[in-house]
Every structure is written in structure tokens, then in C-alpha cells.
Design an enzyme around this catalytic site. Structure first.
Site, PDB file in Angstrom:
ATOM      1  N   GLU A  33      10.490  13.660  17.000  1.00 45.64           N
ATOM      2  CA  GLU A  33      10.362  14.554  17.518  1.00 45.64           C
ATOM      3  C   GLU A  33       9.458  13.726  18.557  1.00 45.64           C
ATOM      4  O   GLU A  33       8.818  13.288  18.242  1.00 45.64           O
ATOM      5  CB  GLU A  33       8.828  15.040  17.030  1.00 45.64           C
ATOM      6  CG  GLU A  33       8.832  16.364  17.735  1.00 45.64           C
ATOM      7  CD  GLU A  33       7.327  17.548  16.982  1.00 45.64           C
ATOM      8  OE1 GLU A  33       7.013  17.657  15.920  1.00 45.64           O
ATOM      9  OE2 GLU A  33       6.552  18.055  17.847  1.00 45.64           O
ATOM     10  N   ARG A 257       8.908   8.553   2.471  1.00 45.32           N
ATOM     11  CA  ARG A 257       8.664   7.620   3.133  1.00 45.32           C
ATOM     12  C   ARG A 257       8.064   6.371   3.137  1.00 45.32           C
ATOM     13  O   ARG A 257       7.711   6.248   1.826  1.00 45.32           O
ATOM     14  CB  ARG A 257       7.860   8.534   4.161  1.00 45.32           C
ATOM     15  CG  ARG A 257       6.502   9.117   3.050  1.00 45.32           C
ATOM     16  CD  ARG A 257       6.091  10.405   4.170  1.00 45.32           C
ATOM     17  NE  ARG A 257       5.483   9.505   5.421  1.00 45.32           N
ATOM     18  CZ  ARG A 257       5.750  10.402   6.631  1.00 45.32           C
ATOM     19  NH1 ARG A 257       6.165  11.741   6.293  1.00 45.32           N
ATOM     20  NH2 ARG A 257       5.204  10.361   7.931  1.00 45.32           N
ATOM     21  N   LYS A 267       2.139  10.119  13.821  1.00 46.12           N
ATOM     22  CA  LYS A 267       1.689   9.464  14.686  1.00 46.12           C
ATOM     23  C   LYS A 267      -0.251  10.522  15.407  1.00 46.12           C
ATOM     24  O   LYS A 267      -0.372  10.237  16.799  1.00 46.12           O
ATOM     25  CB  LYS A 267       3.141  10.547  15.881  1.00 46.12           C
ATOM     26  CG  LYS A 267       4.311   9.645  15.743  1.00 46.12           C
ATOM     27  CD  LYS A 267       5.020  10.074  16.638  1.00 46.12           C
ATOM     28  CE  LYS A 267       5.555  11.061  15.531  1.00 46.12           C
ATOM     29  NZ  LYS A 267       6.893  11.741  16.137  1.00 46.12           N
TER      30      LYS A 267
HETATM   31  P1  ATP Z   1       4.807  11.495  11.923  1.00 50.72           P
HETATM   32  O1  ATP Z   1       3.914  12.459  10.715  1.00 50.72           O
HETATM   33  O2  ATP Z   1       3.890  10.115  12.058  1.00 50.72           O
HETATM   34  O3  ATP Z   1       4.466  12.178  13.166  1.00 50.72           O
HETATM   35  P2  ATP Z   1       7.244  12.848  11.882  1.00 50.72           P
HETATM   36  O4  ATP Z   1       7.847  12.710  10.198  1.00 50.72           O
HETATM   37  O5  ATP Z   1       6.225  14.059  11.653  1.00 50.72           O
HETATM   38  O6  ATP Z   1       6.232  11.380  11.335  1.00 50.72           O
HETATM   39  P3  ATP Z   1       9.492  13.031  13.893  1.00 50.72           P
HETATM   40  O7  ATP Z   1       9.264  12.572  14.904  1.00 50.72           O
HETATM   41  O8  ATP Z   1       9.338  14.163  12.527  1.00 50.72           O
HETATM   42  O9  ATP Z   1       7.976  12.205  12.627  1.00 50.72           O
HETATM   43  O10 ATP Z   1      10.012  11.814  12.204  1.00 50.72           O
HETATM   44  C1  ATP Z   1      11.257  11.630  12.613  1.00 50.72           C
HETATM   45  C2  ATP Z   1      11.982  11.122  11.027  1.00 50.72           C
HETATM   46  O11 ATP Z   1      11.734   9.688  10.924  1.00 50.72           O
HETATM   47  C3  ATP Z   1      12.070  12.335  10.050  1.00 50.72           C
HETATM   48  O12 ATP Z   1      13.384  12.585   9.403  1.00 50.72           O
HETATM   49  C4  ATP Z   1      10.713  11.529   9.103  1.00 50.72           C
HETATM   50  O13 ATP Z   1      11.510  12.132   7.986  1.00 50.72           O
HETATM   51  C5  ATP Z   1      11.197  10.391   9.196  1.00 50.72           C
HETATM   52  N1  ATP Z   1      10.031   9.510   9.125  1.00 50.72           N
HETATM   53  C6  ATP Z   1       8.940   9.481   9.592  1.00 50.72           C
HETATM   54  N2  ATP Z   1       7.559   9.401   9.024  1.00 50.72           N
HETATM   55  C7  ATP Z   1       8.650   8.532   8.320  1.00 50.72           C
HETATM   56  C8  ATP Z   1       7.764   7.230   7.059  1.00 50.72           C
HETATM   57  N3  ATP Z   1       7.156   6.974   7.261  1.00 50.72           N
HETATM   58  N4  ATP Z   1       8.909   6.082   6.362  1.00 50.72           N
HETATM   59  C9  ATP Z   1      10.347   6.389   6.573  1.00 50.72           C
HETATM   60  N5  ATP Z   1      10.349   7.928   7.086  1.00 50.72           N
HETATM   61  C10 ATP Z   1       9.426   8.783   8.326  1.00 50.72           C
HETATM   62 MG    MG Z   2       7.397  15.508  12.479  1.00 52.09          MG
END
Ligand code: ATP
Ligand code: MG
Length: 551
Positions: A33, A257, A267
Site C-alpha cells: 500500500e 511476518r 509504517k
Molecule cells: P505495515 O503494517 O508496516 O504498514 P503492511 O502489511 O500494512 O505493513 P503493505 O504495504 O500492505 O504493508 O505490505 C505489502 C506486503 O508486504 C504485504 O504482502 C505484507 O504482507 C508484506 N509485509 C509487510 N510487513 C511485513 C513483515 N514485517 N514481514 C514480512 N512481510 C511483510
Molecule cells: Mg497494509
């Protein structure tokens, strides 16, 4: 495909899917995102998705999951693309969930027509209340019984902007008694007047994650949709959408994760650190962001190596930051150019060096036979480290002190004759003689010394600034820490140190990685200029920190 590699559970599944002929080739996606900069957790997901495609001869889409206009921005899109490329991966297609808004709207209409979605006028609180709890079934409301025609009319009116934000939502009509709360008539669309970074003001209704993600996977014919464990309860809904719409059967798989010690990996939290000024920017070298690590001097190779080493798991765990630092050291040891820098100087005068100065050669990297040498000017006045001199040396002190001899790196063996102090008792100058037969590489002096010191010729030295970083947080596992995560910010995570450097540094390429002898690995900061050279300490030479903890 190499034969020896042992497969992880996702590779196992893919390997079977290919062997059985279910797919001819695989297509994965990385779906960020664009609401912040990517962090090391995303690097894990990138290495996994792109790595699988590479290994099995498939391909990967970069998809921006941009269904939440208020928090998203083009700046983030650009940074994400730069980070994925820097990590060394190429996507076949750059996609945006927002490009599918028309299609997603048509899918929603299809569900309404099948009696599988309805417009609900309840408030968010009412909906939450009517949903029940995991042990108590939901109750539903009168809106659930609206006719297909009424729902079609109302949904079109929602799109046309006839209702206020939040006045109505579109919900799937599934099962209010489902043990899976996500199946209790989940929201599909909400009304929100917000400017979207790509679609502008075209839309005032936006699909929810659960009505965009799986559908986008299907539209792109993604074979294996890999996400993190928190999406396990969403999988039933993912499959439901695909089945009811009769679209491409993408499949979701989950892995744990990445969590890492001494940092946060969300983020939202990272944005707070930036906005509230706890760090300089998203790419502050203390941040766990890919851009921060790049600026600090981490290499893409070392991050990929780290992701490979930790593998993928089905259970949540927390990885030690020192493992990442180990990977960084391993790579930098092979590629870093060696240079000499003195941080806390005292003067060393070589009383018998009558030539005044001489240009010496010093190897750039003992690990690299093709690394070559550089010119290092030597003279009768040098800077050495204050801690490399002891007025009354202890028994095992192999550095300088009255009567002691050491080798000066790439230069000569010198013997300390005397020293001077200022009124306050601080050493100001050390006097030594050198042995002219002891030149490095052509030493015929027959003298053996135990210590080798780094040094810089005083009149050739250039002033530089070093940024020495420590952990951003002072507790290991922030998920178990009480209160606000910002209470645990390490107040001493940055130390700025002035230093004297050998002149080669002023001429070196901006993107070169350095090892400052006996100090650590360093990389030129983005704020560095010709007039003021600034270097970030990427990582120390040894894991001194872990040792401290064990004491
Ligand atoms: P955040 O909580 O940091 O905003 P998010 O999961 O909302 O992370 P996205 O932009 O939706 O962030 O993530 C893009 C991809 O990266 C998704 O497939 C998510 O599952 C993966 N991802 C995010 N954080 C991690 C992590 N700590 N370890 C492994 N994969 C991750
Ligand atoms: Mg997300």
C-alpha cells in the site's frame, strides 16, 4: 532449478503445482500500500515473492494496493519502485488496484444481482454491535432484507455521490453466525470523499481491502498470492469472492511476518517517528526502512542474504538485529575499500625522518586480490589515536609508549623516544624514530612488533565528520513493552564525531563502501559535500554490542 536445495513449505506447494500440471508457470505479486516507505519486513516479502518467481522461472507483478486514498501518495509509489529495483528485482507489470475500480464496481453489482450483497444504512457502531462476538452469533438488521432492485438503485446512488460520507456501506450477505468473524457480512464498499493520487475525484466510494485484494489477484491471474499470517482469517472471504464471481482461482498462502529486535516494523509507527521529529526523515540511517539502510551503507546483497538465511516460517518469531548486521559485515568485508581515519588525535613526530614526506602504497582490500593499492602520503608529523599511546604501558600493551615499537600500517616501524604534556597533564605530542629498513612489503629490519596502528599524515589530512549510530530503541522486543513505543527511543542513537582522514577519501567515488581501519564500515552520507565530507557508520567491525550484553 538446483537439485540440492531443500524446499520451504511454499516452494514445496509450488513445486507440486508445477509437477501436477496445475500451472504451466507461476505469477506472484508484491502488493504494497503506498502509504509509507518500505521497511526490512517488506524486503522479506519482496525477496520471497520475486525469489520464488525467479527460482521457478515465473514472474512477479508490482501491485500498488491503493484503495485508501487519504493516506496514500505518489512520493511513496516512487520510493517503493526505487527500493524494489535497488534490491535487485524486476517486475513484469506495474499494476494499481485503482486501475480496477470500474471492474471492482462491476463485480459488486454482480454480487448484488445474485442476492449476495446489500446496502446497509447502519452506523459503524451499530454494525459492530450487530456482528456479535466469536461466541455469540450476529443479529443482522432490516437492511439485510432489501430487494435486489433497491440495492442496485442505492449502490448506484452511492457511486453518484448522493449520500454523505459514512451514511451507507455495501456489505456481502454471507453468514452472520459464521465462526469466522470476517464472514459475518463483511463490508465491501464505503463512501469516502477523498482525493486519490491516481483517480483524482472520480470516485466517492472505495472498495475495502477484502474486496480489492483477492479480486486484483484474479484480474492479474496471480497463481500464488503470498501474504502474512494475520490474513489467515481473511482466506475464506478471499475464496468466497473468487467462487461467487467465477473469476480466476488465485490461491492465498501465508507465512510469518518478519519481526526484528530493537526496532518497530509498521509504517504507521515509522511515520510517527518522522512526523514527530524523532528521526530526520524516512531514510534516516537509523530507520529500518530500505532507504534508511541504503543511506547507512547496507548493501542489497547483504539484505537478500539475510532474507535467505532467516527463511520462512509458519509461526511468529523475532529475529535478532545482529544477524542482519552479521550479513552486512560479511559482504562489506569482501567489497569495502580500506582507509585510515583518526578520531581522537595526538601528534606523532618522527624525529629522524629527514625526507619530510614520502608517498606510500597501501592495499585497498586484503580480501580482494584485484583490489589494487592507493597512494598514502607519509610525513614526519602524523596523527595517531590518543588511545594508542600509554604513558606508563601495562604489560600486554602492544601499542605505543616510552621505549615501545609498533608498525604504522603500510609504512614503517617506529619506536617511541619521549612525549610532551600540556599544563592540564594531557599528552600533546609523542616523539619517535623510524627504522628506514622496515618499510612495509620490503622489510629487512629483522624487528618484530606485535601492534599495527593506523595513522594520517597531519599536513595531508582532511577533516571529515563521522555519524556513529546505535540502536534506535533501547528494548529488545517492543511488542512486549508496556505503554507508548516512543518511550523506548534510545536517546543516544546518534553520535557525531570529527576526524582526520587520509586524502584519498576526498577523491573516492561517492558510492564506495569503506572500512576505516579498526573503526568499522562507513558510507558517505547523502548530505556529504566536497567541502564537508560526512560518513555514516554502517556497522562496527565486530559485534561488540552483543558481547556487552552478555557481561
Ligand atoms: P505495515 O503494517 O508496516 O504498514 P503492511 O502489511 O500494512 O505493513 P503493505 O504495504 O500492505 O504493508 O505490505 C505489502 C506486503 O508486504 C504485504 O504482502 C505484507 O504482507 C508484506 N509485509 C509487510 N510487513 C511485513 C513483515 N514485517 N514481514 C514480512 N512481510 C511483510
Ligand atoms: Mg497494509
Amino acid at each position: 532449478m538446483s537439485e540440492e536445495k531443500s524446499l520451504n513449505f511454499i516452494e514445496e506447494i509450488i513445486s507440486q503445482d508445477l509437477a501436477s500440471g496445475k500451472y504451466e508457470s507461476i505469477l506472484t505479486r508484491f502488493p504494497p500500500e503506498p502509504n509509507g516507505y518500505l521497511h526490512i519486513g517488506h524486503a522479506k516479502s519482496i525477496c520471497l515473492n520475486f525469489g520464488l518467481a525467479k527460482y521457478f522461472g515465473g514472474a512477479t507483478n508490482l501491485r500498488f494496493d491503493d484503495t485508501n486514498p487519504a493516506k496514500e501518495d505518489i512520493e511513496y509509489v516512487d520510493s517503493i519502485k526505487a527500493d524494489v529495483k535497488w534490491l535487485g528485482f524486476e517486475w513484469v507489470k506495474e499494476c494499481y488496484a485503482s486501475d480496477y475500480f470500474d471492474q471492482l464496481y462491476a463485480f459488486a453489482v454482480q454480487l448484488i444481482e445474485k442476492g449476495l450483497a446489500y446496502v446497509d444504512d447502519s452506523t459503524a457502531e451499530e454494525i459492530a454491535q450487530q456482528k456479535g462476538t466469536p461466541t455469540v452469533p450476529g443479529t443482522g438488521n432490516a437492511f439485510r432484507n432489501r430487494s435486489i432492485e433497491e440495492n442496485l438503485t442505492l449502490f448506484a446512488a452511492m457511486k453518484a455521490g448522493e449520500f454523505a460520507d459514512g451514511a451507507k456501506v455495501l456489505r456481502a450477505k454471507i453468514d452472520l453466525a459464521s465462526p469466522n468473524m470476517h464472514m459475518r457480512d463483511p463490508l465491501l464498499y464505503r463512501i469516502k470523499r477523498a482525493h486519490h493520487h491516481r483517480t483524482g475525484d472520480d470516485w466517492c466510494i472505495y472498495p475495502m481491502y477484502d474486496f480489492a485484494h483477492g479480486q486484483s489477484d484474479s484480474i492479474e491471474n496471480i497463481t500464488h498470492s503470498i501474504c502474512t499470517l494475520e490474513f489467515i482469517p481473511h482466506r475464506a472471504l478471499y475464496d468466497w469472492g473468487i467462487e461467487q464471481l467465477g473469476i480466476y482461482p488465485s490461491k492465498q498462502y501465508e507465512f510469518a511476518r518478519l519481526n526484528m529486535t530493537y526496532t518497530v516494523m509498521s509504517k504507521r509507527k515509522l511515520l510517527q517517528l518522522v512526523e514527530e521529529g524523532h528521526v530526520e526523515s524516512w531514510d534516516d540511517p537509523r530507520m529500518p526502512t530500505i532507504s534508511g539502510m541504503r543511506r547507512r551503507g547496507y548493501t542489497a546483497d547483504s539484505i537478500r542474504d539475510f532474507c535467505e538465511r532467516i527463511g520462512i516460517a509458519k509461526r511468529e518469531n523475532i529475529i535478532d538485529l545482529s544477524l542482519l548486521e552479521f550479513c552486512v559485515r560479511e559482504h562489506l568485508n569482501k567489497i569495502a575499500q580500506r582507509r585510515m581515519v583518526v578520531t581522537n588525535p595526538i601528534k606523532l613526530v618522527i624525529t629522524n625522518f629527514d625526507k619530510g614526506e614520502e608517498i606510500l602504497q597501501s592495499e585497498n582490500n586484503p580480501e580482494d586480490p584485484n583490489g589494487g593499492t592507493r597512494e598514502v602520503p607519509f610525513s614526519n608529523e602524523l596523527w595517531i589515536e590518543r588511545e594508542d599511546f600509554m604513558e606508563e604501558p601495562t604489560k600486554k600493551y602492544f601499542r605505543l609508549g616510552p621505549g615501545l615499537s609498533v608498525r604504522l600500517k603500510s609504512a614503517y616501524i617506529v619506536t617511541c623516544e619521549s612525549f610532551e604534556k600540556d599544563a592540564a597533564g594531557n599528552i600533546t605530542t609523542v616523539y619517535a624514530t623510524y627504522n628506514s629498513d622496515s618499510k612495509s612489503g620490503q622489510d629487512t629490519s629483522g624487528i618484530h612488533v606485535k601492534g599495527t596502528l593506523h595513522w594520517v599524515s597531519a599536513k595531508h589530512a582532511i577533516p571529515v565528520e563521522l555519524k556513529e549510530y546505535d540502536r534506535l530503541f533501547s528494548v529488545e522486543d517492543l511488542s512486549n513493552a508496556d505503554g507508548d513505543f516512543k518511550d523506548y527511543i534510545n536517546p543516544n542513537s546518534l553520535k557525531t564525531v570529527n576526524a582526520y582522514a587520509e586524502p584519498a577519501l576526498a577523491k573516492d567515488a561517492l558510492d564506495a563502501h569503506f572500512q576505516f581501519l579498526r573503526k568499522g564500515y562507513f558510507y558517505q552520507d547523502t548530505n556529504s559535500t566536497k567541502d564537508k565530507l560526512i560518513f555514516n557508520r554502517t556497522v562496527t567491525l565486530k559485534d561488540t554490542w552483543a558481547k556487552e550484553q552478555k557481561k
